[in-house]
Scaffold this active site. Structure first.
Site, PDB file in Angstrom:
ATOM      1  N   TYR A   1       0.830  -1.215   0.000  1.00 44.41           N
ATOM      2  CA  TYR A   1       0.000   0.000   0.000  1.00 44.41           C
ATOM      3  C   TYR A   1       0.862   1.262   0.000  1.00 44.41           C
ATOM      4  CZ  TYR A   1      -3.615  -3.363   1.313  1.00 44.41           C
ATOM      5  OH  TYR A   1      -4.464  -4.440   1.338  1.00 44.41           O
TER       6      TYR A   1
HETATM    7  C1  LIG Z   1      -0.789  -8.431   0.980  1.00 43.84           C
HETATM    8  C2  LIG Z   1      -0.694  -9.360  -0.222  1.00 43.84           C
HETATM    9  C3  LIG Z   1      -2.011  -9.355  -0.972  1.00 43.84           C
HETATM   10  C4  LIG Z   1       0.408  -8.808  -1.152  1.00 43.84           C
HETATM   11  O1  LIG Z   1       0.529  -9.653  -2.284  1.00 43.84           O
HETATM   12  P1  LIG Z   1       1.964 -10.196  -2.749  1.00 43.84           P
HETATM   13  O2  LIG Z   1       1.757 -10.772  -4.095  1.00 43.84           O
HETATM   14  O3  LIG Z   1       2.507 -11.053  -1.673  1.00 43.84           O
HETATM   15  O4  LIG Z   1       2.843  -8.866  -2.747  1.00 43.84           O
HETATM   16  P2  LIG Z   1       3.295  -7.849  -3.873  1.00 43.84           P
HETATM   17  O5  LIG Z   1       2.487  -7.886  -5.112  1.00 43.84           O
HETATM   18  O6  LIG Z   1       3.415  -6.546  -3.181  1.00 43.84           O
HETATM   19  O7  LIG Z   1       4.696  -8.440  -4.183  1.00 43.84           O
HETATM   20  C5  LIG Z   1       5.811  -7.686  -3.844  1.00 43.84           C
HETATM   21  C6  LIG Z   1       6.994  -8.597  -3.756  1.00 43.84           C
HETATM   22  O8  LIG Z   1       7.129  -9.258  -5.014  1.00 43.84           O
HETATM   23  C7  LIG Z   1       8.389  -8.935  -5.567  1.00 43.84           C
HETATM   24  N1  LIG Z   1       8.179  -8.774  -7.018  1.00 43.84           N
HETATM   25  C8  LIG Z   1       8.654  -9.620  -7.923  1.00 43.84           C
HETATM   26  N2  LIG Z   1       8.264  -9.232  -9.138  1.00 43.84           N
HETATM   27  C9  LIG Z   1       7.512  -8.121  -8.993  1.00 43.84           C
HETATM   28  C10 LIG Z   1       6.835  -7.249  -9.905  1.00 43.84           C
HETATM   29  N3  LIG Z   1       6.862  -7.462 -11.227  1.00 43.84           N
HETATM   30  N4  LIG Z   1       6.137  -6.214  -9.398  1.00 43.84           N
HETATM   31  C11 LIG Z   1       6.107  -5.976  -8.065  1.00 43.84           C
HETATM   32  N5  LIG Z   1       6.736  -6.766  -7.164  1.00 43.84           N
HETATM   33  C12 LIG Z   1       7.456  -7.828  -7.635  1.00 43.84           C
HETATM   34  C13 LIG Z   1       8.859  -7.688  -4.862  1.00 43.84           C
HETATM   35  O9  LIG Z   1      10.242  -7.648  -4.797  1.00 43.84           O
HETATM   36  C14 LIG Z   1       8.235  -7.830  -3.489  1.00 43.84           C
HETATM   37  O10 LIG Z   1       9.009  -8.651  -2.644  1.00 43.84           O
HETATM   38  P3  LIG Z   1       9.119  -8.327  -1.051  1.00 43.84           P
HETATM   39  O11 LIG Z   1       7.725  -8.146  -0.501  1.00 43.84           O
HETATM   40  O12 LIG Z   1       9.803  -9.522  -0.499  1.00 43.84           O
HETATM   41  O13 LIG Z   1       9.880  -7.063  -0.943  1.00 43.84           O
HETATM   42  C15 LIG Z   1      -0.338 -10.823   0.195  1.00 43.84           C
HETATM   43  O14 LIG Z   1       0.951 -10.832   0.756  1.00 43.84           O
HETATM   44  C16 LIG Z   1      -1.342 -11.433   1.136  1.00 43.84           C
HETATM   45  O15 LIG Z   1      -2.334 -12.008   0.692  1.00 43.84           O
HETATM   46  N6  LIG Z   1      -1.084 -11.332   2.454  1.00 43.84           N
HETATM   47  C17 LIG Z   1      -1.938 -11.920   3.456  1.00 43.84           C
HETATM   48  C18 LIG Z   1      -3.328 -11.352   3.435  1.00 43.84           C
HETATM   49  C19 LIG Z   1      -3.339  -9.863   3.645  1.00 43.84           C
HETATM   50  O16 LIG Z   1      -2.600  -9.316   4.440  1.00 43.84           O
HETATM   51  N7  LIG Z   1      -4.224  -9.194   2.884  1.00 43.84           N
HETATM   52  C20 LIG Z   1      -4.415  -7.781   2.983  1.00 43.84           C
HETATM   53  C21 LIG Z   1      -5.244  -7.504   4.193  1.00 43.84           C
HETATM   54  S1  LIG Z   1      -5.799  -5.853   4.151  1.00 43.84           S
END
Ligand SMILES: CC(C)(COP(=O)(O)OP(=O)(O)OC[C@H]1O[C@@H](n2cnc3c(N)ncnc32)[C@H](O)[C@@H]1OP(=O)(O)O)[C@@H](O)C(=O)NCCC(=O)NCCS
Length: 194
Positions: A164
Site C-alpha cells: 500500500y
Molecule cells: C498483501 C498481499 C495481498 C500482497 O501480495 P503479494 O503478491 O505477496 O505482494 P506484492 O504484489 O506486493 O509483491 C511484492 C513482492 O514481489 C516482488 N516482485 C517480484 N516481481 C515483482 C513485480 N513485477 N512487481 C512488483 N513486485 C514484484 C517484490 O520484490 C516484493 O518482494 P518483497 O515483498 O519480499 O519485498 C499478500 O501478501 C497477502 O495475501 N497477504 C496476506 C493477506 C493480507 O494481508 N491481505 C491484505 C489484508 S488488508
C-alpha cells in the site's frame, strides 16, 4: 489476471475463500461463514473482482498445494462503490466526524471505491501478484479515490503495508477500532487513477 463476474465468483467461491483463509491464517471454518457475505457484496453497485490464475505451464503448479483445477486461482481482489447505506462507510464517517484523523468526513467519503478484499495464496506471495491484482482492480474506475482498511502491524512491517505504501496510500485513520472487533485498524486511501 482475469475479471470475475458475480456468477463466476459464486461458482468459484470455495476456491476463492480457500485463498482467503490461507492468506490470513484463519481456520477453514471461517470460509463457510464468509461465503454469504462475499455473495451479497457482489450485488452492490460498482462491484468489481479480479483474480490471478495459474497458467498450465506455471512452475508453481508443481510445488503448490492448491486444488487441482484447469486454471487454479492464486489471488483474489474485489471491491465496490462506497455508499452511506454501508456499515463500513458509517463506521469511518462517524470516526472522521468525531475528529479522528485529519479529513473532513463528507469530502473523504464523497465518491470512493472500497477495496474490500485482497489476498494472495502464501505459495504465490512475494512475486508481484498482489500489486498486479490492485492495479487491475483499480483500472478505469469512475470513483475519485480508493479507501481500504488493514490491521495495524508494528512498524508497518508486512507485505500488505509495504504494497500500500509503495502504491502511495496515505493515512486516513490510524489505530481505529471497528464496532465489534477489538483489533486496531488503519484506514488508508489515495486518489484515483492509480
Ligand atoms: C498483501 C498481499 C495481498 C500482497 O501480495 P503479494 O503478491 O505477496 O505482494 P506484492 O504484489 O506486493 O509483491 C511484492 C513482492 O514481489 C516482488 N516482485 C517480484 N516481481 C515483482 C513485480 N513485477 N512487481 C512488483 N513486485 C514484484 C517484490 O520484490 C516484493 O518482494 P518483497 O515483498 O519480499 O519485498 C499478500 O501478501 C497477502 O495475501 N497477504 C496476506 C493477506 C493480507 O494481508 N491481505 C491484505 C489484508 S488488508
Amino acid at each position: 489476471m482475469i475479471e470475475l463476474s458475480p456468477a463466476t465468483l459464486r461458482e468459484r467461491m470455495h476456491e476463492a475463500l480457500q485463498i482467503y483463509v490461507a492468506a490470513m491464517g484463519y481456520p477453514p471454518s471461517v470460509a463457510r461463514r464468509r461465503a454469504p457475505m462475499w455473495a451479497e457484496h457482489a450485488l452492490r453497485p460498482g462491484w468489481k473482482a479480479v483474480a490471478a490464475v495459474l497458467e498450465p505451464d506455471d512452475p508453481l503448479r508443481g510445488v503448490s498445494k492448491l486444488a487441482p483445477h484447469r486454471a487454479p486461482l492464486v489471488g483474489i481482489a474485489y471491491g465496490y462503490s462506497g455508499a452511506p447505506s454501508q456499515w463500513w462507510y458509517r463506521q469511518v464517517w462517524a470516526a472522521l466526524e468525531s475528529g479522528q484523523g485529519e479529513f473532513n468526513a463528507e469530502r473523504a467519503l464523497e465518491n470512493y471505491f472500497e477495496l474490500t478484499e485482497l489476498h494472495v495464496h502464501p505459495d504465490a506471495q512475494g512475486m508481484g501478484v498482489g500489486q498486479a491484482l490492485i492495479t487491475a482492480l483499480l483500472d478505469a474506475r469512475p470513483e475519485n479515490s480508493v479507501l481500504l482498511s488493514t490491521p495495524e502491524i508494528g512498524a508497518e512491517d508486512n507485505r500488505a503495508w509495504r504494497l500500500y505504501r509503495r502504491l502511495g496510500f496515505a493515512d486516513v485513520l490510524r489505530h481505529f477500532q471497528f464496532d465489534g472487533d477489538p483489533r486496531p485498524f488503519a484506514v488508508l486511501g489515495r486518489e484515483l487513477p492509480l
